[in-house]
Design an enzyme around this catalytic site. Structure first.
Site, PDB file in Angstrom:
ATOM      1  CB  SER A 182      85.187  59.229  31.010  1.00  0.00           C
ATOM      2  OG  SER A 182      85.608  58.913  31.928  1.00  0.00           O
ATOM      3  CG  HIS A 215      96.937  69.644  31.211  1.00  0.00           C
ATOM      4  ND1 HIS A 215      96.237  68.317  31.289  1.00  0.00           N
ATOM      5  CD2 HIS A 215      95.969  70.610  31.770  1.00  0.00           C
ATOM      6  CE1 HIS A 215      94.978  68.505  31.942  1.00  0.00           C
ATOM      7  NE2 HIS A 215      95.017  69.704  32.390  1.00  0.00           N
ATOM      8  CG  LEU A 220     100.648  56.059  14.321  1.00  0.00           C
ATOM      9  CD1 LEU A 220      99.690  54.779  14.440  1.00  0.00           C
ATOM     10  CD2 LEU A 220     101.524  56.702  15.417  1.00  0.00           C
ATOM     11  CB  SER A 226      85.441  64.480  27.083  1.00  0.00           C
ATOM     12  OG  SER A 226      85.119  65.309  28.232  1.00  0.00           O
ATOM     13  CG  ASP A 232      92.158  60.567  33.386  1.00  0.00           C
ATOM     14  OD1 ASP A 232      92.305  61.866  33.547  1.00  0.00           O
ATOM     15  OD2 ASP A 232      91.181  59.812  34.011  1.00  0.00           O
TER      16      ASP A 232
END
Ligand code: IPE
Ligand code: IPE
Ligand code: MG
Length: 255
Positions: A210, A51, A145, A79, A34
């Site tokens: 959030s 962004h 990963l 989201s 964020d």
């Protein structure tokens, strides 16, 4: 084998010169990426520039996590509530996702990274879905990963979805209602193959969740910082991990 001269012993632990205990790394780190918009605003740039800068931070954090031997990295990228943003911003984010995967996937694959997603990706533009599926397919046998990208993800949506699917199984006599427990419930979440996060990181100064991983963070450790995501670097990650290592995780018990 790394030279041992950079390590010293703290009890039974191996701590490196940065103060990082390599025997006590979080298995799963989840990050709410964020602060891109505010990072851009501070520089008089459009939000999309923020962004883009956020993607650079992402690249570094994946690299460092992989080098450290972190097993799971979950990244909140979009989201279920982010659809409320102006259409231009939403499309810029989708374009960036496509661009990022196209550009980075072979390098990620080379580094043994396995791509996964959580969230309902069927609502994303076709081109984005295609890029995601091909990244998942390409990296499916990698055992390094796991980079788990949360896209059109909302924890409440995930829980409702799980409840509906469990109800269906009960209705079809596949599950007995009395059998439902936390383990079974977890198997119906998007994160079914992933352990709960040990550490949740949220930069940008906001002190909230959030709608991120509400079920899974029951016993996670939290690390908040005022830094905006595009400025989040290797040092920040290591600092967060060291702080995590100094926490006393009791899980409701006593020492
Ligand atoms: C996070 O940065 C990126 C996404 C939510 C997709 P923001 O765009 O929320 O940045 P701020 O919070 O407005 O600074
Ligand atoms: C959370 O950030 C979502 C992502 C980082 C993808 P938001 O910027 O959407 O969260 P709020 O609106 O500040 O709570
Ligand atoms: Mg934000």
């Amino acid at each position: 084998m790394k030279s041992m001269k950079n390590f010293f012993s703290k009890g039974n632990n191996t701590v490196d010169e940065r103060g990082l205990d390599l025997n006590n790394l979080p298995k799963h780190i989840a990050i709410i990426m964020d602060g891109n918009g505010r990072w851009a605003k501070k520089r008089g740039l459009p939000r999309t520039a923020g962004h883009k800068a956020g993607v650079e931070a992402l690249r570094e954090i994946i690299k460092v996590s992989s080098e450290l031997g972190i097993q799971f990295l979950t990244l909140y990228a979009f989201s279920t509530e982010n659809w409320k943003r102006p259409t231009e911003e939403v499309s810029a984010l989708m374009q960036l996702l496509i661009y990022y995967l196209r550009k980075e996937i072979s390098e990620l694959h080379k580094n043994n990274v396995k791509i996964k997603t959580i969230g309902d990706i069927s609502r994303l533009p076709q081109a984005a879905q295609a890029e995601i599926y091909s990244a998942i397919e390409l990296t499916k046998n990698n055992d390094g990963l796991v980079v788990n990208i949360a896209l059109n993800y909302g924890a409440r949506d995930e829980i409702i979805n799980a409840v509906k699917n469990i109800c269906q199984e009960v209705k079809n006599d596949k599950i007995n209602i009395n059998e439902i427990n936390e383990d079974i419930f977890s198997k119906f979440l998007y994160t079914k193959e992933i352990p709960d996060p040990d550490l949740v990181i949220r930069p940008s100064g906001e002190l909230r969740i959030s709608n991120f991983l509400l079920w899974q963070i029951a016993y996670s450790e939290f690390w908040f910082s005022d830094i905006f995501w595009p400025d989040f670097d290797r040092k920040c990650l290591i600092k967060a991990i060291i702080d995590y290592q100094n926490r006393d995780r009791r899980f409701g018990g006593i020492k």
